[in-house]
Motif scaffolding. Structure first.
Motif, PDB file in Angstrom:
ATOM      1  N   LEU A  22       0.842  -1.192   0.000  1.00 58.73           N
ATOM      2  CA  LEU A  22       0.000   0.000   0.000  1.00 58.73           C
ATOM      3  C   LEU A  22       0.878   1.243   0.000  1.00 58.73           C
ATOM      4  O   LEU A  22       2.100   1.150   0.017  1.00 58.73           O
ATOM      5  CB  LEU A  22      -0.883  -0.006   1.244  1.00 58.73           C
ATOM      6  CG  LEU A  22      -1.774  -1.220   1.361  1.00 58.73           C
ATOM      7  CD1 LEU A  22      -2.199  -1.417   2.774  1.00 58.73           C
ATOM      8  CD2 LEU A  22      -2.962  -1.063   0.455  1.00 58.73           C
ATOM      9  N   TYR A  24       1.157   3.099   2.393  1.00 63.33           N
ATOM     10  CA  TYR A  24       1.689   3.275   3.744  1.00 63.33           C
ATOM     11  C   TYR A  24       2.113   1.916   4.278  1.00 63.33           C
ATOM     12  O   TYR A  24       1.735   0.881   3.755  1.00 63.33           O
ATOM     13  CB  TYR A  24       0.669   3.943   4.668  1.00 63.33           C
ATOM     14  CG  TYR A  24      -0.708   3.347   4.647  1.00 63.33           C
ATOM     15  CD1 TYR A  24      -1.705   3.919   3.871  1.00 63.33           C
ATOM     16  CD2 TYR A  24      -1.018   2.233   5.398  1.00 63.33           C
ATOM     17  CE1 TYR A  24      -2.970   3.379   3.839  1.00 63.33           C
ATOM     18  CE2 TYR A  24      -2.285   1.689   5.378  1.00 63.33           C
ATOM     19  CZ  TYR A  24      -3.256   2.282   4.586  1.00 63.33           C
ATOM     20  OH  TYR A  24      -4.516   1.737   4.563  1.00 63.33           O
TER      21      TYR A  24
ATOM     22  N   GLY B 298      -7.748  -4.345  -2.203  1.00 66.07           N
ATOM     23  CA  GLY B 298      -6.783  -3.600  -1.396  1.00 66.07           C
ATOM     24  C   GLY B 298      -7.493  -2.696  -0.425  1.00 66.07           C
ATOM     25  O   GLY B 298      -8.679  -2.852  -0.170  1.00 66.07           O
ATOM     26  N   GLU B 299      -6.760  -1.760   0.119  1.00 71.16           N
ATOM     27  CA  GLU B 299      -7.358  -0.851   1.086  1.00 71.16           C
ATOM     28  C   GLU B 299      -6.688   0.510   1.007  1.00 71.16           C
ATOM     29  O   GLU B 299      -5.562   0.634   0.507  1.00 71.16           O
ATOM     30  CB  GLU B 299      -7.231  -1.417   2.497  1.00 71.16           C
ATOM     31  CG  GLU B 299      -5.801  -1.741   2.872  1.00 71.16           C
ATOM     32  CD  GLU B 299      -5.698  -2.352   4.243  1.00 71.16           C
ATOM     33  OE1 GLU B 299      -6.258  -3.431   4.432  1.00 71.16           O
ATOM     34  OE2 GLU B 299      -5.060  -1.740   5.108  1.00 71.16           O
ATOM     35  N   ALA B 300      -7.393   1.516   1.464  1.00 70.69           N
ATOM     36  CA  ALA B 300      -6.850   2.866   1.413  1.00 70.69           C
ATOM     37  C   ALA B 300      -7.369   3.658   2.589  1.00 70.69           C
ATOM     38  O   ALA B 300      -8.451   3.391   3.117  1.00 70.69           O
ATOM     39  CB  ALA B 300      -7.237   3.549   0.110  1.00 70.69           C
ATOM     40  N   VAL B 316     -11.894  -0.843   2.586  1.00 73.19           N
ATOM     41  CA  VAL B 316     -11.342  -2.137   2.193  1.00 73.19           C
ATOM     42  C   VAL B 316     -12.138  -2.601   0.989  1.00 73.19           C
ATOM     43  O   VAL B 316     -13.369  -2.660   1.041  1.00 73.19           O
ATOM     44  CB  VAL B 316     -11.452  -3.167   3.334  1.00 73.19           C
ATOM     45  CG1 VAL B 316     -10.855  -4.488   2.887  1.00 73.19           C
ATOM     46  CG2 VAL B 316     -10.762  -2.678   4.575  1.00 73.19           C
TER      47      VAL B 316
END
Lengths: 172, 367
Positions: A22, A24, B298-300, B316
């Motif tokens: 990601l 981060y 994914g995730e943010a 997510v």
């Protein structure tokens, strides 16, 4: 975040997995290391994570995850700390003693996902009713008003404040 | 003088009380007139918003998240949309970024104008609320021109904005900017310099920056405590690094400073709007992104500076057109968590000033 700092964390905690896919850094802490790692992240001068931005639960069906986003005002870096707990025994240490803001976050995660934070000073429901059955944000909770699920703990409809005969009127 | 101990009584503030700004229920324990303990009870406006998201497409989520912090809807949309954009790695066209900034800063002025009015009203000054509403109405008219809606615009899209603004919006905003400085002066003459108002807010609910950081206080309240921190300046998102503005900071961390920060922020927001209007480029308003987006797995985590503090959205994605999990970080929610500590030792009349100046929107708290 500086790669040297990532090294420093993984060297100190060899069981902690690290992920940089990601934008981060994500650290997966085993349940036993979670609290110690958080303490290390806060107290170490060149990490200095003084701001707990967010803490929430996520349900992945096989397990529950506690996701904690940390930020350092002093050094301007950002990190995500994760820990997994089983659905049967969703217990993990509480971060409230490190960041007092976690008090409300953890109450919310307990209320909605049923994650028990040991050492939390006041673990009560926060958003839903005190007599709410189960933990409503878990993935196995039906989205529709499911009678079987609602009544599975052998309370009657009236216990939940539903009017008498509500099952019949739903059929009609 | 030895402290006089009296019998403790419990007083219920709310959930239906004009100064509780929605449906906040505060159980306050009093010793005489001094608050010894406070327990906020929330959840009266809980709509399970985060659970609803899991069963809606991303485009539908934008319309729902408007209702989280219903006083500053553009900021909710921005947090959500930028999280999805991070996931999909979309580059937003420059014109769309400028339009977003103009609308967000107008929204910040609108939000602070409301606080100005209601805080005055909480403390017994009835007139300010009419002045505040007068300007809010003008901003809502501008929102209506841009998005078609006044409070819940549903205007931002993943990769840009819904449609281009009409010419009247730009001329109307320019006209608003010209007039607002004068109105702001009226605000300050009416309330900021008012003797009674100052006495009611000066020294009330002092916040220490170290405690505030640990307790998760963000936004104007944190700046009032003397800690200079603004996400727009210190961790810029969108195009905020292209504007010239200042971050007002308080010195004493009391309710008056928190109020004054809002007044100074309106001025700075106005500066940003003016700069954005003069620099507004031509070009496309939306990247080539379908309405029904499917972000990769994914995730943010995206955070922005909303009028109330650090507002963030954690998404997510499992690769489908519906989010797997959305968490909204609501600054008001955490500020309510700090209220017990802030209220302890204060007079019961000051509780009203404190709750007013913390600027709580229950839609965001309960989600």
């Amino acid at each position: 975040m500086n790669p040297e700092l990532v090294d420093k964390i993984t060297r100190k905690f060899p069981d902690v997995a690290h992920d940089i896919s990601l934008d981060y850094n994500v650290f997966f802490a085993p349940k036993d290391d979670y609290l110690r790692l958080a303490e290390f992240l806060k107290s170490e001068p060149d990490l200095a994570f003084d701001h707990c931005s967010d803490l929430c639960g996520v349900d992945y069906l096989d397990y529950l995850e506690v996701v904690c986003h940390l930020y350092s005002y002093k050094l301007g870096h950002h990190l995500c700390l994760k820990a997994r707990v089983t659905r049967e025994e969703p217990e993990i240490g509480s971060l409230t003693s490190l960041w007092s803001t976690c008090n409300f976050h953890e109450r919310e995660a307990w209320d909605l996902y049923g994650i028990v934070f040991t050492g939390h000073p006041d673990l009560r429901r926060i958003l839903s009713d005190d007599d709410q059955p189960g933990h409503p944000y878990r993935k196995d909770v039906p989205l529709e008003n499911d009678e079987e699920w609602l009544l599975r703990d052998e309370k009657t409809a009236e216990d939940y404040g539903l009017p008498l005969g509500w099952e019949r009127s739903a059929d009609a | 003088m030895p402290k006089l101990k009296t019998e403790e009584i419990q007083v219920n503030f709310g959930p239906q009380h004009p100064s509780m700004h929605g449906v906040l229920y505060l159980k306050v324990t009093l010793d005489g007139e001094v608050i010894t303990a406070a327990d906020p009870v929330i959840g009266y406006l809980h709509r399970s918003m985060e659970k609803i998201f899991e069963n809606r497409t991303y485009a539908q989520c934008i319309a729902i998240i408007d209702r989280a912090d219903y006083m500053s809807a553009y900021f909710n949309e921005m947090a959500f949309v930028s999280a999805v954009e991070k996931l999909m790695e979309v580059d937003v066209p420059l014109r769309a970024e400028y339009l977003r900034v103009i609308l967000m800063e107008l929204n910040r002025i609108q939000n602070h104008a409301l606080l100005y009015g209601t805080l005055g009203m909480d403390l017994g000054a009835v007139t300010p609320v009419f002045y505040g509403q007068r300007e809010r109405e003008k901003i809502f008219d501008l929102f209506e021109l841009a998005a078609g809606y006044r409070m819940h615009p549903n205007y931002f899209r993943v990769g840009g904005v819904k449609e281009d603004v009409p010419e009247e919006f730009l001329t109307g905003t320019a006209k608003f900017c010209d007039n607002f400085a004068g109105w702001l002066e009226e605000y300050n003459t009416l309330l900021t310099g008012n003797e009674i108002f100052r006495v009611r807010t000066r020294g009330v609910g002092k916040i220490d920056p170290t405690w505030a950081i640990n307790a998760g206080i963000t936004g104007p309240l944190l700046r009032a405590s003397g800690f200079k921190w603004d996400l727009r300046k210190n961790d810029p998102y969108s195009i905020y690094d292209q504007f010239d503005f200042e971050v007002p900071v308080g010195t004493q961390g009391d309710a008056f400073d928190a109020f004054w920060i809002r007044m100074a922020e309106m001025e700075q927001s106005l500066r940003i709007v003016k700069q954005a209007l003069s620099k507004l480029p031509d070009g496309p308003i939306k990247a080539k992104v379908p309405l029904n987006v499917r972000p990769p797995k994914g995730e943010a985590y995206a955070r922005i500076e909303s009028p109330r503090g650090e507002s963030a959205v954690y998404i997510v994605s499992d690769g489908s057109n519906k989010p797997y999990r959305v968490k909204v970080r609501a600054p008001s929610f955490l500020h309510i968590g700090c209220l017990p500590d802030m209220l302890r030792g204060q007079l019961v009349a000051d509780a009203i000033a404190l709750v007013g100046v913390v600027d709580i929107v229950m839609g965001e708290v309960d989600r």
